[in-house]
Design a protein around this motif. Structure first.
Motif, PDB file in Angstrom:
ATOM      1  N   TYR A  13      38.289  34.572  42.656  1.00  0.00           N
ATOM      2  CA  TYR A  13      38.726  33.666  41.585  1.00  0.00           C
ATOM      3  C   TYR A  13      39.210  32.334  42.127  1.00  0.00           C
ATOM      4  CZ  TYR A  13      40.372  32.716  36.831  1.00  0.00           C
ATOM      5  OH  TYR A  13      40.537  32.198  35.570  1.00  0.00           O
ATOM      6  N   LYS A  14      38.524  31.264  41.704  1.00  0.00           N
ATOM      7  CA  LYS A  14      38.921  29.911  42.125  1.00  0.00           C
ATOM      8  C   LYS A  14      38.980  29.059  40.869  1.00  0.00           C
ATOM      9  CE  LYS A  14      37.527  26.356  45.487  1.00  0.00           C
ATOM     10  NZ  LYS A  14      36.495  26.006  46.471  1.00  0.00           N
ATOM     11  N   HIS A  15      39.923  29.384  40.027  1.00  0.00           N
ATOM     12  CA  HIS A  15      39.959  28.780  38.708  1.00  0.00           C
ATOM     13  C   HIS A  15      41.375  28.928  38.150  1.00  0.00           C
ATOM     14  CE1 HIS A  15      38.212  27.719  34.720  1.00  0.00           C
ATOM     15  NE2 HIS A  15      37.355  27.104  35.516  1.00  0.00           N
ATOM     16  N   HIS A  16      41.709  28.069  37.165  1.00  0.00           N
ATOM     17  CA  HIS A  16      43.074  28.118  36.628  1.00  0.00           C
ATOM     18  C   HIS A  16      43.140  28.666  35.202  1.00  0.00           C
ATOM     19  CE1 HIS A  16      44.887  26.299  40.085  1.00  0.00           C
ATOM     20  NE2 HIS A  16      43.915  25.402  40.110  1.00  0.00           N
ATOM     21  N   GLN A  17      41.986  29.125  34.685  1.00  0.00           N
ATOM     22  CA  GLN A  17      41.980  29.699  33.335  1.00  0.00           C
ATOM     23  C   GLN A  17      42.790  31.002  33.316  1.00  0.00           C
ATOM     24  OE1 GLN A  17      37.934  30.144  32.002  1.00  0.00           O
ATOM     25  NE2 GLN A  17      38.475  31.555  30.339  1.00  0.00           N
ATOM     26  N   ALA A  18      43.537  31.221  32.233  1.00  0.00           N
ATOM     27  CA  ALA A  18      44.367  32.433  32.134  1.00  0.00           C
ATOM     28  C   ALA A  18      43.502  33.685  32.259  1.00  0.00           C
ATOM     29  CB  ALA A  18      45.127  32.431  30.809  1.00  0.00           C
ATOM     30  N   PHE A  19      43.981  34.616  33.078  1.00  0.00           N
ATOM     31  CA  PHE A  19      43.247  35.856  33.360  1.00  0.00           C
ATOM     32  C   PHE A  19      44.210  37.003  33.059  1.00  0.00           C
ATOM     33  CE2 PHE A  19      39.863  37.346  36.671  1.00  0.00           C
ATOM     34  CZ  PHE A  19      39.596  38.476  35.917  1.00  0.00           C
ATOM     35  N   GLY A  20      44.165  37.487  31.789  1.00  0.00           N
ATOM     36  CA  GLY A  20      45.112  38.523  31.361  1.00  0.00           C
ATOM     37  C   GLY A  20      44.398  39.708  30.763  1.00  0.00           C
ATOM     38  N   ALA A  21      45.112  40.429  29.925  1.00  0.00           N
ATOM     39  CA  ALA A  21      44.614  41.687  29.354  1.00  0.00           C
ATOM     40  C   ALA A  21      43.244  41.513  28.694  1.00  0.00           C
ATOM     41  CB  ALA A  21      45.628  42.222  28.339  1.00  0.00           C
ATOM     42  N   ALA A  22      43.105  40.497  27.846  1.00  0.00           N
ATOM     43  CA  ALA A  22      41.866  40.330  27.081  1.00  0.00           C
ATOM     44  C   ALA A  22      40.673  40.155  28.006  1.00  0.00           C
ATOM     45  CB  ALA A  22      41.992  39.113  26.150  1.00  0.00           C
ATOM     46  N   GLU A  23      40.889  39.356  29.061  1.00  0.00           N
ATOM     47  CA  GLU A  23      39.797  39.090  29.994  1.00  0.00           C
ATOM     48  C   GLU A  23      39.496  40.344  30.835  1.00  0.00           C
ATOM     49  OE1 GLU A  23      42.512  37.096  29.639  1.00  0.00           O
ATOM     50  OE2 GLU A  23      41.522  35.547  28.424  1.00  0.00           O
ATOM     51  N   MET A  24      40.565  40.973  31.311  1.00  0.00           N
ATOM     52  CA  MET A  24      40.373  42.162  32.154  1.00  0.00           C
ATOM     53  C   MET A  24      39.645  43.275  31.388  1.00  0.00           C
ATOM     54  SD  MET A  24      44.066  42.225  34.133  1.00  0.00           S
ATOM     55  CE  MET A  24      44.676  40.702  34.885  1.00  0.00           C
ATOM     56  N   ASP A  25      39.936  43.381  30.090  1.00  0.00           N
ATOM     57  CA  ASP A  25      39.333  44.476  29.314  1.00  0.00           C
ATOM     58  C   ASP A  25      37.832  44.300  29.118  1.00  0.00           C
ATOM     59  OD1 ASP A  25      41.662  45.859  29.191  1.00  0.00           O
ATOM     60  OD2 ASP A  25      42.255  45.097  27.220  1.00  0.00           O
ATOM     61  N   LYS A  26      37.331  43.075  29.354  1.00  0.00           N
ATOM     62  CA  LYS A  26      35.883  42.880  29.288  1.00  0.00           C
ATOM     63  C   LYS A  26      35.202  43.184  30.617  1.00  0.00           C
ATOM     64  CE  LYS A  26      35.832  39.557  25.512  1.00  0.00           C
ATOM     65  NZ  LYS A  26      35.562  38.163  25.122  1.00  0.00           N
ATOM     66  N   LEU A  27      36.016  43.571  31.604  1.00  0.00           N
ATOM     67  CA  LEU A  27      35.478  43.908  32.926  1.00  0.00           C
ATOM     68  C   LEU A  27      35.979  45.306  33.278  1.00  0.00           C
ATOM     69  CD1 LEU A  27      36.380  40.465  34.572  1.00  0.00           C
ATOM     70  CD2 LEU A  27      34.091  41.181  33.838  1.00  0.00           C
ATOM     71  N   PRO A  28      35.372  46.341  32.682  1.00  0.00           N
ATOM     72  CA  PRO A  28      35.957  47.695  32.755  1.00  0.00           C
ATOM     73  C   PRO A  28      36.044  48.262  34.177  1.00  0.00           C
ATOM     74  CG  PRO A  28      33.755  47.711  31.750  1.00  0.00           C
ATOM     75  CD  PRO A  28      34.174  46.288  31.846  1.00  0.00           C
ATOM     76  N   ALA A  29      35.184  47.785  35.090  1.00  0.00           N
ATOM     77  CA  ALA A  29      35.221  48.336  36.457  1.00  0.00           C
ATOM     78  C   ALA A  29      36.096  47.504  37.392  1.00  0.00           C
ATOM     79  CB  ALA A  29      33.799  48.411  37.024  1.00  0.00           C
TER      80      ALA A  29
END
Lengths: 311, 311
Positions: free
Chosen positions: B48-64
Motif C-alpha cells: 500500500y502506497k496511498h493515503h485513501q482510508a483503508f478500513g472495515a468496508a474496504e477490507m471486507d471486499k478483500l476476503p483473503a
C-alpha cells in the motif's frame, strides 16, 4: 576635535552609542576623505562598516589615524601591510557570528540538496494539488562533506555536518586536532573525496580563486559547492561553467564577486540557492558585532588592550 | 491466482520487483475494490502506497486479505482495529526515513528564522543590487526548542537541534532517557517554555489537533511551529488565525489538512515555509522504503517473521 569617524550604515542604537563618544558619521569612506582637512586631521579612529578598499592612499589622507575597528570578521577591504607600515592597528569582530554563519551554510546545503526553494514554490503555485508531488531530491545523511579552511567558522560548520551524519573531511594549511575528521593536504584531493564542498576561507589576495577550476572539476558532476566566505575565494567563471554544463550538481552561495551585483548567469540556474550575504544578518549577532566593535574603540581611546586585534 | 496487489505510484524498479512476484497494480485502492470479484478474492497481500482510508468496508471486499504492507512510517490511513478484528497484519517502513525527515525539520526551521526563501528571491529579483540588504533575521543558536513526540524521528530532530546549540525541551506520554533534555508532562507547558515547537507525533485519531489553540497561544507571538508529522496533528484553523494576526511568528510546514490541497490562507503568508510533504522524498530513502516494504511482503509469503510489524 573629532577623534572617531563612524563609516557605513549603523542602526539607531549603534549611532546613539557612537554619538555618545562624539563620533562623526559618514556613509562611505570616500565621504570622510572628502571632508575638510581639519576634520580629517583629527581622526584617530575609524569605526569601519564598509567594503570599500582602505589602503595606503586612503590612510594617507588621515594623518592621525591609529585604529581601524572593522565591523565584521572579514577585513579583506583593509590593507594590513599598509596599516602596519603606518603603525595603524586593525581590529575585527570574530566569533560572535560563527554560529549564524555556520547555520546558514547548513541551511543552504540542505536547501540545495532537498530542493526546498522549489518545494515552497511548488505549494504556493498550486502545482502540488494539480500535478502531484515534485521530483525526488537528494539524501544528505551518509554523504561526504569537505570543509575548505578549518578556522573557527569552519569548525562550527564541520560540527554541524557531523551531527547531520556526513563523513567530514577538511583542508587547511596544516593538519589540526579534530574528532577523527580526514585531513587533505591540498584542495583538489579534498574535492575529489567529497560530495559537498563548503568554503570557509578568509578572504583577501592569498585565497583568491583558491577554489580553482581544477578543484571544481575534482568535485565533479555530483558535487555541490557551498560558499559563506567571500566571492573572491572561488573562480566564479569556472563555477558558472560547471553549473551550466553539468560539471557540478549545484551550489549554495551567500557571497559573490562584485556583490551586491550578481553575475546574471546565476539567475538562470535552478540548481543554486542564492543569498544576499546574510551569514551574520540576524538582530542578535549584528548587535553583538556592534558591541564588540565599540569595545575595541573605547579600549583604544582609554589606552587599554584591544579585545580582538588583527595586527 | 494473484496474491499480491500493489496500490499507488511505484517507480519503474519497484514495479519490476513486484512484477517478479506476480503482483497486479492499481493506482488507487478504489481501483482494486472495483476489480472483478475473482481477482479481489485471491488477494492476500496489499502493498500500500496511498493515503485513501483503508478500513472495515474496504477490507471486507478483500476476503483473503492477510497483510497490508504500508509504504511509509505513518499508517494512519489504515484502521488497525479493523485489521485486528479480521486477523490482518499491517507493516510499515520505519527508521529508514528518520534522517531525511529530521533534516527537513531543521532546514525549515532555519529557513523560517533566517528568511531564506525571501533571501533567494531578493537576489534573483535584483533587489539586493537596487535596494541593498534585506531586513535582519532571527538568530537560531541559543534559543529554546521543543519537540512534541519523542519517537525515533523526534529524537533525530532533537539531536540536530542540540548540535545547533538550541536548548532542547520535549513532551511525550512519559519521560524518557535523554542527554539532559527537559521533559514537560503536557504540551501547553512545553509550548510556553520554548521559541521553536517541532511536531513529530504519529498521526491518527488519538493525536488529532493535539497542537490545539491553547498550545498555539502558549507558544505565542515569538513562537515558530515546525510540522513534519501529519496535517491532522495541529488545529490548522487556530494556527492560521495566529499566523495572520501576529499570534505566532511563523511556521515551517511539510504537511497539511486535506493535502495536496492547501488552505489558500497559507498562500498569503510570508512568515511560513511550505513544503509538499517531502520529508522522505529523496531517491535514497524512497528506494530503502520500497525495499523494506517488499521484504515484509516476501517474508509474509514465505511464512517468515515480518520485519517491521505494526500490530
Amino acid at each position: 576635535m573629532t577623534e572617531v569617524a563612524a563609516i557605513g550604515g549603523y542602526s539607531d542604537s549603534e549611532r546613539a552609542a557612537y554619538a555618545e563618544i562624539g563620533a562623526v558619521f559618514h556613509d562611505t569612506l570616500s565621504d570622510l576623505l572628502a571632508a575638510p582637512e581639519d576634520e580629517r586631521a583629527g581622526v584617530r579612529v575609524v569605526a569601519y562598516k564598509h567594503h570599500q578598499a582602505f589602503g595606503a592612499a586612503e590612510m594617507d589622507k588621515l594623518p592621525a589615524l591609529a585604529l581601524i575597528a572593522n565591523y565584521g570578521v572579514g577585513y579583506d577591504a583593509i590593507s594590513i601591510p599598509d596599516a602596519d607600515a603606518r603603525g595603524v592597528k586593525v581590529t575585527n569582530t570574530p566569533n560572535v557570528l560563527n554560529d549564524d554563519v555556520a547555520d546558514l551554510a547548513i541551511a543552504m546545503l540542505l536547501m540545495q540538496a532537498r530542493g526546498l526553494v522549489q518545494g515552497d514554490a511548488w505549494v504556493r503555485s498550486g502545482t502540488w494539488a494539480k500535478e502531484g508531488p515534485p521530483p525526488l531530491a537528494r539524501k544528505v545523511s551518509g554523504s561526504r562533506a569537505g570543509v575548505v579552511g578549518l578556522g573557527r567558522i569552519g569548525r562550527e560548520i564541520a560540527d554541524r555536518l557531523a551531527a547531520l551524519k556526513l563523513e567530514v573531511h577538511y583542508h587547511s594549511r596544516s593538519e589540526k586536532e579534530t574528532p577523527g575528521w580526514t585531513y587533505h593536504a591540498d584542495p583538489v584531493s579534498l574535492a575529489d573525496a567529497v560530495d559537498f564542498l563548503v568554503v570557509a576561507l578568509v578572504g583577501g589576495p592569498e585565497t583568491e580563486h583558491y577554489v580553482s577550476r581544477e578543484v571544481i572539476d575534482a568535485l565533479g558532476p555530483q558535487g555541490v559547492i557551498v560558499n559563506i566566505s567571500r566571492g573572491s575565494t572561488i573562480d566564479e567563471g569556472a563555477m558558472l561553467d560547471a553549473l551550466e554544463q553539468g560539471g557540478l550538481a549545484g551550489a549554495g552561495l551567500d557571497v559573490f564577486q562584485g556583490e551586491p551585483k550578481v553575475d546574471p548567469r546565476f539567475l538562470e540556474l535552478d540548481n543554486v540557492v542564492l543569498q544576499p550575504h546574510v551569514g551574520s544578518a540576524t538582530h542578535g549577532t549584528r548587535a553583538d558585532m556592534g558591541k564588540l566593535q565599540r569595545r575595541n574603540v573605547t579600549a583604544f581611546l582609554a589606552g587599554d588592550a584591544l579585545e580582538t586585534p588583527v595586527n
